[in-house]
Design a protein around this motif. Structure first.
Motif, PDB file in Angstrom:
ATOM      1  N   GLY A 111      12.414   4.512   6.499  1.00 37.36           N
ATOM      2  CA  GLY A 111      12.716   3.086   6.411  1.00 37.36           C
ATOM      3  C   GLY A 111      11.576   2.201   5.962  1.00 37.36           C
ATOM      4  O   GLY A 111      11.548   1.010   6.292  1.00 37.36           O
ATOM      5  N   VAL A 112      10.634   2.735   5.169  1.00 34.48           N
ATOM      6  CA  VAL A 112       9.535   1.875   4.716  1.00 34.48           C
ATOM      7  C   VAL A 112      10.059   0.793   3.779  1.00 34.48           C
ATOM      8  O   VAL A 112      11.118   0.922   3.166  1.00 34.48           O
ATOM      9  N   ASP A 113       9.288  -0.289   3.678  1.00 33.63           N
ATOM     10  CA  ASP A 113       9.693  -1.442   2.881  1.00 33.63           C
ATOM     11  C   ASP A 113       9.215  -1.373   1.442  1.00 33.63           C
ATOM     12  O   ASP A 113       9.741  -2.081   0.582  1.00 33.63           O
ATOM     13  N   MET A 114       8.175  -0.571   1.192  1.00 33.11           N
ATOM     14  CA  MET A 114       7.627  -0.470  -0.159  1.00 33.11           C
ATOM     15  C   MET A 114       7.031   0.922  -0.379  1.00 33.11           C
ATOM     16  O   MET A 114       6.451   1.492   0.534  1.00 33.11           O
ATOM     17  N   ILE A 115       7.184   1.396  -1.646  1.00 32.01           N
ATOM     18  CA  ILE A 115       6.418   2.566  -2.094  1.00 32.01           C
ATOM     19  C   ILE A 115       5.402   2.061  -3.099  1.00 32.01           C
ATOM     20  O   ILE A 115       5.762   1.375  -4.067  1.00 32.01           O
ATOM     21  N   ASN A 116       4.156   2.362  -2.849  1.00 35.91           N
ATOM     22  CA  ASN A 116       3.050   1.885  -3.663  1.00 35.91           C
ATOM     23  C   ASN A 116       2.486   3.071  -4.417  1.00 35.91           C
ATOM     24  O   ASN A 116       1.810   3.922  -3.834  1.00 35.91           O
ATOM     25  N   ASP A 117       2.774   3.172  -5.732  1.00 35.14           N
ATOM     26  CA  ASP A 117       2.420   4.372  -6.487  1.00 35.14           C
ATOM     27  C   ASP A 117       1.311   4.079  -7.503  1.00 35.14           C
ATOM     28  O   ASP A 117       1.557   3.457  -8.547  1.00 35.14           O
ATOM     29  N   ILE A 118       0.106   4.575  -7.205  1.00 37.96           N
ATOM     30  CA  ILE A 118      -1.045   4.335  -8.095  1.00 37.96           C
ATOM     31  C   ILE A 118      -0.826   4.995  -9.451  1.00 37.96           C
ATOM     32  O   ILE A 118      -1.545   4.718 -10.412  1.00 37.96           O
ATOM     33  N   ASN A 119       0.152   5.892  -9.533  1.00 40.22           N
ATOM     34  CA  ASN A 119       0.399   6.638 -10.762  1.00 40.22           C
ATOM     35  C   ASN A 119       1.597   6.092 -11.529  1.00 40.22           C
ATOM     36  O   ASN A 119       2.075   6.683 -12.481  1.00 40.22           O
ATOM     37  N   GLY A 120       2.146   4.979 -11.059  1.00 37.66           N
ATOM     38  CA  GLY A 120       3.223   4.316 -11.792  1.00 37.66           C
ATOM     39  C   GLY A 120       4.498   5.132 -11.912  1.00 37.66           C
ATOM     40  O   GLY A 120       5.215   5.044 -12.912  1.00 37.66           O
ATOM     41  N   PHE A 121       4.802   5.923 -10.915  1.00 35.78           N
ATOM     42  CA  PHE A 121       6.058   6.705 -10.849  1.00 35.78           C
ATOM     43  C   PHE A 121       6.199   7.641 -12.051  1.00 35.78           C
ATOM     44  O   PHE A 121       7.293   7.820 -12.590  1.00 35.78           O
ATOM     45  N   ARG A 122       5.089   8.237 -12.480  1.00 34.91           N
ATOM     46  CA  ARG A 122       5.116   9.148 -13.634  1.00 34.91           C
ATOM     47  C   ARG A 122       5.337  10.605 -13.244  1.00 34.91           C
ATOM     48  O   ARG A 122       5.747  11.406 -14.097  1.00 34.91           O
ATOM     49  N   VAL A 123       5.023  10.986 -12.005  1.00 35.79           N
ATOM     50  CA  VAL A 123       5.244  12.378 -11.611  1.00 35.79           C
ATOM     51  C   VAL A 123       6.737  12.696 -11.720  1.00 35.79           C
ATOM     52  O   VAL A 123       7.573  11.906 -11.261  1.00 35.79           O
ATOM     53  N   PRO A 124       7.095  13.815 -12.345  1.00 37.10           N
ATOM     54  CA  PRO A 124       8.508  14.168 -12.422  1.00 37.10           C
ATOM     55  C   PRO A 124       9.152  14.163 -11.034  1.00 37.10           C
ATOM     56  O   PRO A 124       8.586  14.740 -10.091  1.00 37.10           O
ATOM     57  N   GLY A 125      10.258  13.456 -10.905  1.00 36.87           N
ATOM     58  CA  GLY A 125      10.939  13.384  -9.611  1.00 36.87           C
ATOM     59  C   GLY A 125      10.641  12.111  -8.853  1.00 36.87           C
ATOM     60  O   GLY A 125      11.335  11.777  -7.894  1.00 36.87           O
ATOM     61  N   ALA A 126       9.608  11.372  -9.284  1.00 35.44           N
ATOM     62  CA  ALA A 126       9.240  10.149  -8.547  1.00 35.44           C
ATOM     63  C   ALA A 126      10.342   9.094  -8.668  1.00 35.44           C
ATOM     64  O   ALA A 126      10.728   8.477  -7.668  1.00 35.44           O
ATOM     65  N   ILE A 127      10.863   8.913  -9.861  1.00 33.87           N
ATOM     66  CA  ILE A 127      11.917   7.897 -10.032  1.00 33.87           C
ATOM     67  C   ILE A 127      13.166   8.300  -9.257  1.00 33.87           C
ATOM     68  O   ILE A 127      13.758   7.491  -8.530  1.00 33.87           O
ATOM     69  N   ASP A 128      13.543   9.585  -9.344  1.00 37.46           N
ATOM     70  CA  ASP A 128      14.696  10.051  -8.557  1.00 37.46           C
ATOM     71  C   ASP A 128      14.481   9.802  -7.075  1.00 37.46           C
ATOM     72  O   ASP A 128      15.402   9.440  -6.348  1.00 37.46           O
ATOM     73  N   ALA A 129      13.241   9.989  -6.628  1.00 37.37           N
ATOM     74  CA  ALA A 129      12.946   9.867  -5.192  1.00 37.37           C
ATOM     75  C   ALA A 129      13.203   8.456  -4.676  1.00 37.37           C
ATOM     76  O   ALA A 129      13.574   8.269  -3.522  1.00 37.37           O
ATOM     77  N   VAL A 130      13.005   7.445  -5.540  1.00 39.71           N
ATOM     78  CA  VAL A 130      13.099   6.055  -5.072  1.00 39.71           C
ATOM     79  C   VAL A 130      14.354   5.341  -5.560  1.00 39.71           C
ATOM     80  O   VAL A 130      14.655   4.241  -5.094  1.00 39.71           O
ATOM     81  N   ARG A 131      15.107   5.971  -6.447  1.00 38.63           N
ATOM     82  CA  ARG A 131      16.230   5.284  -7.083  1.00 38.63           C
ATOM     83  C   ARG A 131      17.241   4.782  -6.058  1.00 38.63           C
ATOM     84  O   ARG A 131      17.624   3.628  -6.032  1.00 38.63           O
ATOM     85  N   ASP A 132      17.666   5.683  -5.168  1.00 42.29           N
ATOM     86  CA  ASP A 132      18.766   5.324  -4.265  1.00 42.29           C
ATOM     87  C   ASP A 132      18.251   4.730  -2.954  1.00 42.29           C
ATOM     88  O   ASP A 132      18.467   5.280  -1.883  1.00 42.29           O
ATOM     89  N   SER A 133      17.537   3.629  -3.080  1.00 42.43           N
ATOM     90  CA  SER A 133      17.084   2.906  -1.888  1.00 42.43           C
ATOM     91  C   SER A 133      16.898   1.441  -2.287  1.00 42.43           C
ATOM     92  O   SER A 133      17.092   1.092  -3.455  1.00 42.43           O
ATOM     93  N   ASP A 134      16.553   0.592  -1.322  1.00 37.22           N
ATOM     94  CA  ASP A 134      16.329  -0.811  -1.707  1.00 37.22           C
ATOM     95  C   ASP A 134      14.888  -1.222  -1.443  1.00 37.22           C
ATOM     96  O   ASP A 134      14.571  -2.403  -1.425  1.00 37.22           O
ATOM     97  N   CYS A 135      14.033  -0.246  -1.243  1.00 38.45           N
ATOM     98  CA  CYS A 135      12.645  -0.621  -0.938  1.00 38.45           C
ATOM     99  C   CYS A 135      11.958  -1.153  -2.197  1.00 38.45           C
ATOM    100  O   CYS A 135      12.333  -0.822  -3.322  1.00 38.45           O
ATOM    101  N   ALA A 136      10.957  -1.994  -1.970  1.00 35.86           N
ATOM    102  CA  ALA A 136      10.170  -2.519  -3.081  1.00 35.86           C
ATOM    103  C   ALA A 136       9.318  -1.400  -3.674  1.00 35.86           C
ATOM    104  O   ALA A 136       9.000  -0.417  -2.993  1.00 35.86           O
ATOM    105  N   LEU A 137       8.964  -1.560  -4.936  1.00 31.53           N
ATOM    106  CA  LEU A 137       8.193  -0.542  -5.645  1.00 31.53           C
ATOM    107  C   LEU A 137       7.023  -1.204  -6.352  1.00 31.53           C
ATOM    108  O   LEU A 137       7.224  -2.142  -7.125  1.00 31.53           O
ATOM    109  N   CYS A 138       5.813  -0.727  -6.084  1.00 33.47           N
ATOM    110  CA  CYS A 138       4.640  -1.233  -6.794  1.00 33.47           C
ATOM    111  C   CYS A 138       4.218  -0.235  -7.866  1.00 33.47           C
ATOM    112  O   CYS A 138       3.936   0.928  -7.566  1.00 33.47           O
ATOM    113  N   ILE A 139       4.195  -0.719  -9.107  1.00 31.49           N
ATOM    114  CA  ILE A 139       3.829   0.111 -10.259  1.00 31.49           C
ATOM    115  C   ILE A 139       2.397  -0.228 -10.644  1.00 31.49           C
ATOM    116  O   ILE A 139       2.114  -1.340 -11.110  1.00 31.49           O
TER     117      ILE A 139
END
Ligand SMILES: Nc1nc2[nH]c(SCCc3ccc(S(N)(=O)=O)cc3)nc2c(=O)[nH]1
Length: 275
Positions: A111-139
């Motif tokens: 239930g975290v409110d944000m995923i903060n990714d220093i790598n800009g969601f480039r690792v394969p699977g990162a976008i899939d991992a966060v797609r189905d949620s409503d948490c904020a995303l820092c690129i």
């Protein structure tokens, strides 16, 4: 548009800049000396930041300072998840600083409110991992990787190239169906930049916001760009860091990621009183 416990939109008017407090749960955190590794230390630090008025607590299980080695998935989960579960009901929003898709998944389940990714969601699977949620995303922008990024940072034009990177990452997330209102961007101070590159980016904060159309998070606290102009060692960079935070906020930054929460909270209150 609300994210989880973020009781404010990252976008739009009526913004009060928010303070994100750094909680390193790594043995070699670049500025806290890793004395927050044990859960009780982490909770003590988190409670102190809550007392000081922090809005978001950013939990990181892998040090990504220049030259730092990667941490295994198991180690990162063992460090981060107990702290996430212990903090998630204490009040402030919680973000997790990770580039590993599996850590993102478990943080979202918690239930975290944000995923903060220093790598800009480039690792394969990162976008899939966060797609189905409503948490904020820092690129965030990074040139190369933590082990190599400071060896020879180079750009034709650092601001143009960082903007181009962030726009490409924003497009990738939007193409995956992610709501644009979940996104914020970050120039990544110290992640493959010289001091000059860092100040060119700080000066261009307004342009970064304008040309990406996204809210901006600035994380320059206690970094070498502060040391370079103040001559102060890491443990005496609070005032310089507050100065940098205000330089970013004055140009529209909506979140500042800091070590010195009380000082930054006070400085933003005074700045806000003059808006
Ligand atoms: N969104 C976001 N997340 C972050 N996580 C970190 S960890 C800091 C690693 C580090 C330490 C020190 C230097 S240096 N050599 O410039 O002093 C560089 C990187 N930072 C940031 C940041 O900014 N944004």
């Amino acid at each position: 548009f609300q994210f989880g416990r973020f009781n404010y939109p990252l976008q739009g008017a009526g913004r009060r800049p928010r303070v994100m407090g750094i909680l390193n749960v790594t043995p070699d955190s670049f500025s806290d000396g890793g004395n927050y590794q044990a859960l009780e230390f982490a909770l003590g630090h988190a409670e102190a930041m809550i007392e000081e008025g922090v809005d978001i607590i950013d939990i990181g299980g892998e040090s990504t300072r220049p030259g730092s080695p990667p941490v295994s998935l198991e180690d990162e989960l063992q460090r981060v998840m107990p702290v996430v579960y212990a903090l998630r009901d204490l009040g402030p929003a919680i973000s997790v600083d990770t580039y590993k898709p599996q850590v993102m998944r478990e943080a979202i389940i918690a239930g975290v409110d944000m995923i903060n990714d220093i790598n800009g969601f480039r690792v394969p699977g990162a976008i899939d991992a966060v797609r189905d949620s409503d948490c904020a995303l820092c690129i965030m922008h990074m040139q190369s990787d933590p082990q190599h990024m400071q060896l020879a940072p180079s750009y034709a034009d650092v601001v143009d190239e960082v903007i181009a990177f962030l726009r490409e990452r924003i497009d990738a997330l939007l193409e995956a169906g992610i709501d644009p209102r979940r996104l914020c961007i970050d120039p990544g101070f110290g992640f493959g930049k010289t001091v000059e590159h860092n100040y060119a980016l700080l000066k261009a904060t307004g342009r970064l916001i304008e040309e990406t159309g996204m809210p901006l998070l600035a994380g320059l606290s206690r970094k070498s760009m502060i040391g370079a102009v103040t001559g102060k060692p890491v443990e005496r960079r609070a005032a310089g860091s507050v100065g940098g935070a205000l330089a970013a906020v004055a140009q529209g930054a909506i979140i500042v990621r800091v070590h010195d929460v009380a000082d930054t909270v006070d400085a933003l209150k005074v700045w806000q009183a003059a808006q």
